[in-house]
Motif scaffolding. Structure first.
Motif, PDB file in Angstrom:
ATOM      1  N   ALA A 132       0.830  -1.209   0.000  1.00  0.00           N
ATOM      2  CA  ALA A 132       0.000   0.000   0.000  1.00  0.00           C
ATOM      3  C   ALA A 132       0.861   1.254   0.000  1.00  0.00           C
ATOM      4  N   ALA A 133       1.903   1.268   0.847  1.00  0.00           N
ATOM      5  CA  ALA A 133       2.779   2.443   0.927  1.00  0.00           C
ATOM      6  C   ALA A 133       3.532   2.667  -0.388  1.00  0.00           C
ATOM      7  N   SER A 134       3.965   1.585  -1.016  1.00  0.00           N
ATOM      8  CA  SER A 134       4.710   1.698  -2.273  1.00  0.00           C
ATOM      9  C   SER A 134       3.836   2.277  -3.379  1.00  0.00           C
ATOM     10  N   TRP A 135       2.592   1.794  -3.460  1.00  0.00           N
ATOM     11  CA  TRP A 135       1.706   2.336  -4.504  1.00  0.00           C
ATOM     12  C   TRP A 135       1.413   3.813  -4.260  1.00  0.00           C
ATOM     13  N   GLN A 136       1.165   4.170  -2.993  1.00  0.00           N
ATOM     14  CA  GLN A 136       0.891   5.576  -2.695  1.00  0.00           C
ATOM     15  C   GLN A 136       2.124   6.431  -2.963  1.00  0.00           C
ATOM     16  N   ALA A 137       3.316   5.906  -2.687  1.00  0.00           N
ATOM     17  CA  ALA A 137       4.545   6.652  -2.968  1.00  0.00           C
ATOM     18  C   ALA A 137       4.717   6.862  -4.472  1.00  0.00           C
ATOM     19  N   MET A 138       4.439   5.823  -5.270  1.00  0.00           N
ATOM     20  CA  MET A 138       4.535   5.969  -6.724  1.00  0.00           C
ATOM     21  C   MET A 138       3.498   6.950  -7.245  1.00  0.00           C
ATOM     22  N   THR A 139       2.334   7.008  -6.580  1.00  0.00           N
ATOM     23  CA  THR A 139       1.319   7.993  -6.959  1.00  0.00           C
ATOM     24  C   THR A 139       1.820   9.403  -6.691  1.00  0.00           C
ATOM     25  N   LEU A 140       2.447   9.597  -5.528  1.00  0.00           N
ATOM     26  CA  LEU A 140       2.979  10.920  -5.203  1.00  0.00           C
ATOM     27  C   LEU A 140       4.076  11.337  -6.176  1.00  0.00           C
ATOM     28  N   LEU A 141       4.849  10.360  -6.631  1.00  0.00           N
ATOM     29  CA  LEU A 141       5.924  10.647  -7.591  1.00  0.00           C
ATOM     30  C   LEU A 141       5.421  10.652  -9.031  1.00  0.00           C
ATOM     31  N   ARG A 142       4.100  10.469  -9.191  1.00  0.00           N
ATOM     32  CA  ARG A 142       3.448  10.497 -10.498  1.00  0.00           C
ATOM     33  C   ARG A 142       3.981   9.389 -11.415  1.00  0.00           C
ATOM     34  N   ARG A 143       4.283   8.256 -10.828  1.00  0.00           N
ATOM     35  CA  ARG A 143       4.714   7.094 -11.606  1.00  0.00           C
ATOM     36  C   ARG A 143       3.648   6.015 -11.654  1.00  0.00           C
ATOM     37  N   ALA A 144       2.525   6.267 -11.004  1.00  0.00           N
ATOM     38  CA  ALA A 144       1.395   5.345 -11.021  1.00  0.00           C
ATOM     39  C   ALA A 144       0.122   6.146 -10.811  1.00  0.00           C
ATOM     40  N   PRO A 145      -0.992   5.710 -11.373  1.00  0.00           N
ATOM     41  CA  PRO A 145      -2.251   6.437 -11.176  1.00  0.00           C
ATOM     42  C   PRO A 145      -2.743   6.295  -9.744  1.00  0.00           C
ATOM     43  N   ALA A 146      -3.522   7.270  -9.309  1.00  0.00           N
ATOM     44  CA  ALA A 146      -4.083   7.222  -7.955  1.00  0.00           C
ATOM     45  C   ALA A 146      -5.076   6.072  -7.852  1.00  0.00           C
ATOM     46  N   ARG A 147      -4.893   5.222  -6.875  1.00  0.00           N
ATOM     47  CA  ARG A 147      -5.793   4.104  -6.612  1.00  0.00           C
ATOM     48  C   ARG A 147      -6.089   4.067  -5.107  1.00  0.00           C
ATOM     49  N   PRO A 148      -6.853   5.037  -4.602  1.00  0.00           N
ATOM     50  CA  PRO A 148      -7.111   5.066  -3.154  1.00  0.00           C
ATOM     51  C   PRO A 148      -7.793   3.803  -2.642  1.00  0.00           C
ATOM     52  N   ALA A 149      -8.682   3.209  -3.453  1.00  0.00           N
ATOM     53  CA  ALA A 149      -9.359   1.982  -3.012  1.00  0.00           C
ATOM     54  C   ALA A 149      -8.354   0.848  -2.837  1.00  0.00           C
ATOM     55  N   LEU A 150      -7.374   0.765  -3.737  1.00  0.00           N
ATOM     56  CA  LEU A 150      -6.339  -0.275  -3.627  1.00  0.00           C
ATOM     57  C   LEU A 150      -5.502  -0.060  -2.379  1.00  0.00           C
ATOM     58  N   VAL A 151      -5.096   1.184  -2.132  1.00  0.00           N
ATOM     59  CA  VAL A 151      -4.274   1.495  -0.959  1.00  0.00           C
ATOM     60  C   VAL A 151      -5.034   1.167   0.316  1.00  0.00           C
ATOM     61  N   ARG A 152      -6.309   1.552   0.367  1.00  0.00           N
ATOM     62  CA  ARG A 152      -7.109   1.264   1.559  1.00  0.00           C
ATOM     63  C   ARG A 152      -7.300  -0.245   1.744  1.00  0.00           C
ATOM     64  N   THR A 153      -7.521  -0.962   0.651  1.00  0.00           N
ATOM     65  CA  THR A 153      -7.728  -2.416   0.748  1.00  0.00           C
ATOM     66  C   THR A 153      -6.481  -3.112   1.271  1.00  0.00           C
ATOM     67  N   LEU A 154      -5.314  -2.764   0.710  1.00  0.00           N
ATOM     68  CA  LEU A 154      -4.065  -3.364   1.199  1.00  0.00           C
ATOM     69  C   LEU A 154      -3.805  -2.969   2.649  1.00  0.00           C
ATOM     70  N   GLY A 155      -4.102  -1.716   2.975  1.00  0.00           N
ATOM     71  CA  GLY A 155      -3.934  -1.279   4.361  1.00  0.00           C
ATOM     72  C   GLY A 155      -4.859  -2.029   5.304  1.00  0.00           C
ATOM     73  N   LEU A 156      -6.098  -2.270   4.859  1.00  0.00           N
ATOM     74  CA  LEU A 156      -7.042  -3.011   5.689  1.00  0.00           C
ATOM     75  C   LEU A 156      -6.602  -4.456   5.878  1.00  0.00           C
ATOM     76  N   LEU A 157      -6.079  -5.071   4.827  1.00  0.00           N
ATOM     77  CA  LEU A 157      -5.562  -6.443   4.950  1.00  0.00           C
ATOM     78  C   LEU A 157      -4.394  -6.490   5.931  1.00  0.00           C
ATOM     79  N   GLY A 158      -3.530  -5.480   5.853  1.00  0.00           N
ATOM     80  CA  GLY A 158      -2.435  -5.401   6.815  1.00  0.00           C
ATOM     81  C   GLY A 158      -2.959  -5.260   8.237  1.00  0.00           C
ATOM     82  N   LEU A 159      -3.999  -4.439   8.408  1.00  0.00           N
ATOM     83  CA  LEU A 159      -4.581  -4.240   9.735  1.00  0.00           C
ATOM     84  C   LEU A 159      -5.213  -5.524  10.262  1.00  0.00           C
TER      85      LEU A 159
END
Length: 266
Positions: free
Chosen positions: A17-44
């Protein structure tokens, strides 16, 4: 082994989740908030069983270092996932999720010392409000770091990269102060409930936490009052936020680290 497997799985989900959000901030991947939240929830979901296990081994009012770290990071992750549904704070996951995963691995290798003793409703109120206050203000600290990076980039006319991915500066600042206000309310409740329900907030094992918590409260109070009256913002707000959170970090973990790791006392 089961605890280690859960910790590793949580770390993998959090890092994904952190890697995808970091790539989004660096504009190397599209924003996928649902994906980040899902991976974060699985981690939780991998995180929570370890919280339950460590708390069962440390039922006293002062949990050990590893228990505190695992519990507080779980609360921070849960709060971030919830708040991100309404506020643009998901970028905080870039730092928070890896820290949470590493805290789990630390807990597996550094078990909390066992403690005994029950918890009355008043003490439970103090413990819960303390944990929530730390979680909210820790999220505010990461938000302040992002705000500081954004502010510096704009000052040097760097408008590409992370600056383009973050919300507008005014929005970032507004969210920061909303988090600080929420954290201050919880911290105030924690301090008041501590004085009301604990035998002595200045007992030997609590004095450092009380003094540092009060110092952090004063720092955040000065920041909020100065923001309202004097218009403090920008890097000054960032520095005061980080300063207050550093003092609060020492209040929660400083003595635990010294006693349990450096001096190796139970």
């Amino acid at each position: 082994m089961q605890a280690l497997s859960l910790a590793v799985m949580a770390l993998i989900f959090y890092m994904g989740a952190a890697s995808w959000q970091a790539m989004t901030l660096l504009r190397r991947a599209p924003a996928r908030p649902a994906l980040v939240r899902t991976l974060g929830l699985l981690g939780l979901l991998c995180h929570l069983p370890l919280v339950a296990k460590l708390i069962s081994l440390s039922p006293g009012i002062l949990p050990g270092l590893s228990t505190s770290a695992v519990l507080l990071t779980a609360i921070m992750v849960a709060m971030l996932l919830i708040v991100s549904l309404a506020k643009p704070v998901l970028s905080v996951a870039v730092a928070l999720f890896p820290i949470s995963g590493l805290a789990l691995l630390l807990a597996v290798g550094l078990p909390s010392p066992e403690r005994t003793g029950g918890m009355t409703p008043g003490i439970a109120l103090h413990a819960i409000s303390s944990a929530l206050a730390f979680a909210v203000l820790a999220i505010a600290a990461i938000q302040a770091v992002l705000l500081g990076l954004q502010n510096q980039a704009l000052r040097h006319h760097h408008t590409r990269g992370i600056v383009q991915s973050l919300p507008p500066l005014t929005t970032m600042e507004r969210v920061l102060f909303e988090l600080i206000w929420a954290g201050m309310i919880l911290l105030t409740l924690s301090i008041i409930s501590g004085f009301v329900f604990l035998d002595s907030m200045f007992a030997q094992h609590l004095a450092h936490k009380t003094i540092l918590s009060l110092a952090a409260w004063v720092i955040f109070a000065v920041l909020l009052i100065s923001h309202h009256i004097l218009g403090w913002r920008g890097m000054r707000a960032v520095r005061w936020t980080l300063g207050g959170c550093a003092v609060l970090l020492l209040a929660y973990f400083g003595s635990k680290f010294m006693l349990e790791v450096v001096l190796q006392r139970g």
